[in-house]
Motif scaffolding. Structure first.
Motif, short mmCIF file in Angstrom:
data_model
loop_
_atom_site.label_atom_id
_atom_site.label_comp_id
_atom_site.label_asym_id
_atom_site.label_seq_id
_atom_site.Cartn_x
_atom_site.Cartn_y
_atom_site.Cartn_z
N VAL A 219 22.76 34.35 60.39
CA VAL A 219 23.43 35.77 60.51
C VAL A 219 24.03 36.26 59.28
CG1 VAL A 219 25.69 36.62 61.43
CG2 VAL A 219 24.67 34.96 62.72
N ILE A 220 23.76 37.60 59.10
CA ILE A 220 23.75 38.25 57.86
C ILE A 220 25.13 39.21 58.23
CG2 ILE A 220 23.08 39.73 55.98
CD1 ILE A 220 20.24 38.85 56.70
N ALA A 221 26.14 39.16 57.51
CA ALA A 221 27.29 39.93 57.55
C ALA A 221 27.41 40.77 56.34
CB ALA A 221 28.53 39.06 57.63
N ILE A 222 27.30 42.43 56.69
CA ILE A 222 27.30 43.32 55.48
C ILE A 222 28.67 43.93 55.53
CG2 ILE A 222 26.11 44.84 54.54
CD1 ILE A 222 23.71 44.72 56.22
N SER A 223 29.28 43.97 54.38
CA SER A 223 30.51 44.36 54.21
C SER A 223 30.92 45.02 52.66
CB SER A 223 31.74 43.57 54.71
OG SER A 223 33.12 43.99 54.25
N GLN A 224 31.22 46.09 52.30
CA GLN A 224 31.56 46.45 51.05
C GLN A 224 32.88 45.70 50.53
OE1 GLN A 224 33.61 47.92 47.98
NE2 GLN A 224 34.48 48.69 49.67
N SER A 225 33.67 45.80 51.58
CA SER A 225 35.21 45.50 51.19
C SER A 225 35.42 44.04 51.17
CB SER A 225 36.16 45.86 52.05
OG SER A 225 36.13 45.81 53.25
N GLY A 226 34.70 43.38 52.32
CA GLY A 226 34.68 41.96 52.56
C GLY A 226 35.94 41.75 53.18
N GLU A 227 36.49 42.66 53.85
CA GLU A 227 37.93 42.72 54.56
C GLU A 227 37.82 43.25 55.82
OE1 GLU A 227 40.15 40.57 53.35
OE2 GLU A 227 39.52 40.42 51.19
N GLU B 209 34.39 50.72 44.70
CA GLU B 209 34.16 52.08 45.61
C GLU B 209 35.38 52.41 45.98
OE1 GLU B 209 30.69 53.16 48.20
OE2 GLU B 209 32.04 52.23 49.48
N VAL B 210 36.09 53.59 45.56
CA VAL B 210 37.44 54.14 45.77
C VAL B 210 37.46 54.96 46.89
CG1 VAL B 210 39.44 55.16 44.82
CG2 VAL B 210 38.16 53.72 43.45
N ALA B 211 36.33 55.77 46.78
CA ALA B 211 36.57 56.88 48.02
C ALA B 211 35.98 56.29 49.33
CB ALA B 211 35.18 57.98 47.76
N VAL B 212 36.88 56.85 50.35
CA VAL B 212 36.79 56.16 51.83
C VAL B 212 35.12 56.36 52.22
CG1 VAL B 212 37.25 56.53 54.09
CG2 VAL B 212 39.23 56.38 52.31
N ALA B 213 34.54 57.29 51.67
CA ALA B 213 33.28 57.28 52.33
C ALA B 213 32.43 56.61 51.46
CB ALA B 213 32.62 58.86 52.28
N SER B 214 31.44 55.87 51.93
CA SER B 214 30.69 54.84 51.26
C SER B 214 29.41 55.35 50.72
CB SER B 214 30.63 53.62 52.23
OG SER B 214 29.78 52.43 51.30
N THR B 215 29.16 55.28 49.51
CA THR B 215 27.84 55.93 48.89
C THR B 215 27.27 54.71 47.99
OG1 THR B 215 29.17 56.69 47.14
CG2 THR B 215 28.67 58.36 48.78
N LYS B 216 27.58 54.52 47.12
CA LYS B 216 26.82 53.53 46.23
C LYS B 216 27.02 52.18 46.60
CE LYS B 216 30.78 52.56 43.03
NZ LYS B 216 31.23 52.33 41.58
N LYS C 152 40.30 52.86 53.63
CA LYS C 152 38.97 52.42 53.05
C LYS C 152 38.53 51.26 53.41
CE LYS C 152 35.77 52.12 50.03
NZ LYS C 152 34.55 52.87 50.22
N SER C 153 39.50 50.09 54.01
CA SER C 153 39.09 48.85 54.32
C SER C 153 39.89 48.81 55.77
CB SER C 153 39.11 47.65 53.52
OG SER C 153 40.31 47.42 53.30
#
Ligand code: M6R
Length: 369
Positions: free
Chosen positions: A100-108, A152-159, A364-365
């Motif tokens: 299982v791969i869990a993808i998350s920028q924030s991890g939260e 990543e600060v902006a709510v919209a995820s880009t990088k 954001k998260s």
């Protein structure tokens, strides 16, 4: 701290070439093979995997949808992608051989965390793809592959999205490498192309002025539709999500092949339709089909905004606006095709007077289910 940019989002869009390069750093050895020793799931365990299940939300889910194409192609392991918020409520079939791969920028993200807990309870190994060191999702996973996008600060995820894609390609290629599929030569070639991709993202960023002007000219529209096929389909979904959250416009992404099954009824005079065109090389059948889609919708009055590979002359007669992107291997195209859509949404938000970094109603998260 915005580094001279008006918004964090603009800064983060501009940081993408570096974020992509940083995420590759140290993961390709001098011989051009992948070294993912940091992923604490051994090659022999990875050879046992008989199913991959990806769970994520929002933009990270779109990265997962793209990963499915890469994983199934390069590894021949069946791969499912599911919204984390739906996953555990449908009693998914998992066991010790499922990865299982869990993808998350924030991890939260709570939905993703609950999905991974459910997977581990079923005995599956969980690999996190995460941008935040020491956050909950990687802490609770068996292994982690960090993206190196930086905060990543902006709510919209880009990088974070582009680096999630890089991490997904790395996992797919690595699985292919350790399992030794028939695509060995292709895998080696793609690893080489991947190491060039940050330069291609940079090239796209250098040509964005017409995209900004186009976005400003559409500020009074109510709807924008996005079409794609194959890996261009999740790109279309991502373009639509960006526009919803930033411009507060009605935006929908469709698989172009679905048009005739319903959505074509939405096409009317002057509605902007963004079309992500697959490379005319490689899967040329899909390319030709999408060119006829563009013809069809234009004949019904749509304003066509075409994202196509440089030199793809076939689209020129049917495009009201053309956005050229560099040639890449088929599966890597989302790396360059997504960037204009980010810029487009950001500029539309500005033109409509919206708060770019902090869209209404969003956080954001998302730490609640
Ligand atoms: O931190 P995560 O990657 O888990 O967040 C998942 C989504 O909430 C996130 O991608 C959201 O969709 C973004 N605002 C999209 O730009």
């Amino acid at each position: 701290e915005k580094g001279g940019y008006d918004y964090f989002m603009l800064k983060e869009i501009a940081e993408q070439p570096k974020a992509v390069a940083d995420t590759l750093l140290g993961r390709i050895d001098a011989a051009g093979s992948l070294t993912l020793d940091e992923v604490r799931i051994s090659p022999s365990e990875l050879r046992e995997v008989d199913k991959v299940v990806i769970v994520a939300c929002g933009t990270a889910f779109h990265a997962g949808l793209i990963a499915k194409y890469a994983i199934e192609h390069w590894t021949r392991i069946p791969c499912e992608v599911e919204l984390a918020s739906e996953f555990r409520y449908r009693d998914p079939i998992l066991d010790g051989r499922s990865l299982v791969i869990a993808i998350s920028q924030s991890g939260e993200t709570m939905d993703t965390l609950m999905a991974l807990r459910h997977a581990r309870e079923q005995g599956s190994k969980v690999l996190a793809i995460c941008n935040t060191n020491g956050s909950t999702i990687p802490r609770e996973s068996d292994a982690v592959l960090y993206t190196h996008a930086g905060p990543e600060v902006a709510v919209a995820s880009t990088k974070a999205f582009l680096t999630q894609l890089v991490a997904c390609y790395l996992v797919a290629l690595y699985l292919g490498q350790v399992r030794g599929t028939k695509w060995g030569d292709e895998i080696r070639a793609v690893i080489r192309d991947l190491s060039q991709i940050s330069g291609e993202v940079e090239r796209v960023l250098d040509t964005m002025e017409p995209v900004r002007a186009l976005a400003r000219s559409l500020a009074d529209k109510n709807t924008v539709l996005f079409l794609g096929r194959h890996v261009g389909y999740p790109v279309a979904l991502e373009g639509a999500l960006k526009l919803k959250e930033l411009a507060y416009m009605h935006a929908e992404g469709f698989a172009a092949g679905e048009l005739k099954h319903g959505p074509i009824a939405l096409i009317e005079e002057d509605v902007p339709v963004v079309v992500v065109v697959p490379s005319p090389r490689g899967r040329s059948v899909l390319h030709d089909k999408i060119v006829s889609n563009i013809q069809e919708i234009r004949a019904r009055g749509a304003r066509t905004i075409v994202i196509a590979e440089e030199g793809d002359e076939a689209v020129v007669p049917y495009a009201d606006h053309l956005i050229w992107i560099p040639a890449t291997p088929t599966l890597l195209q989302p790396m360059v095709a997504t960037v204009p859509l980010q810029v487009f949404a950001c500029e539309l938000a500005t033109a409509r007077g919206n708060e770019v970094d902090q869209p209404r109603n969003l956080a954001k998260s998302v730490t609640v289910e």
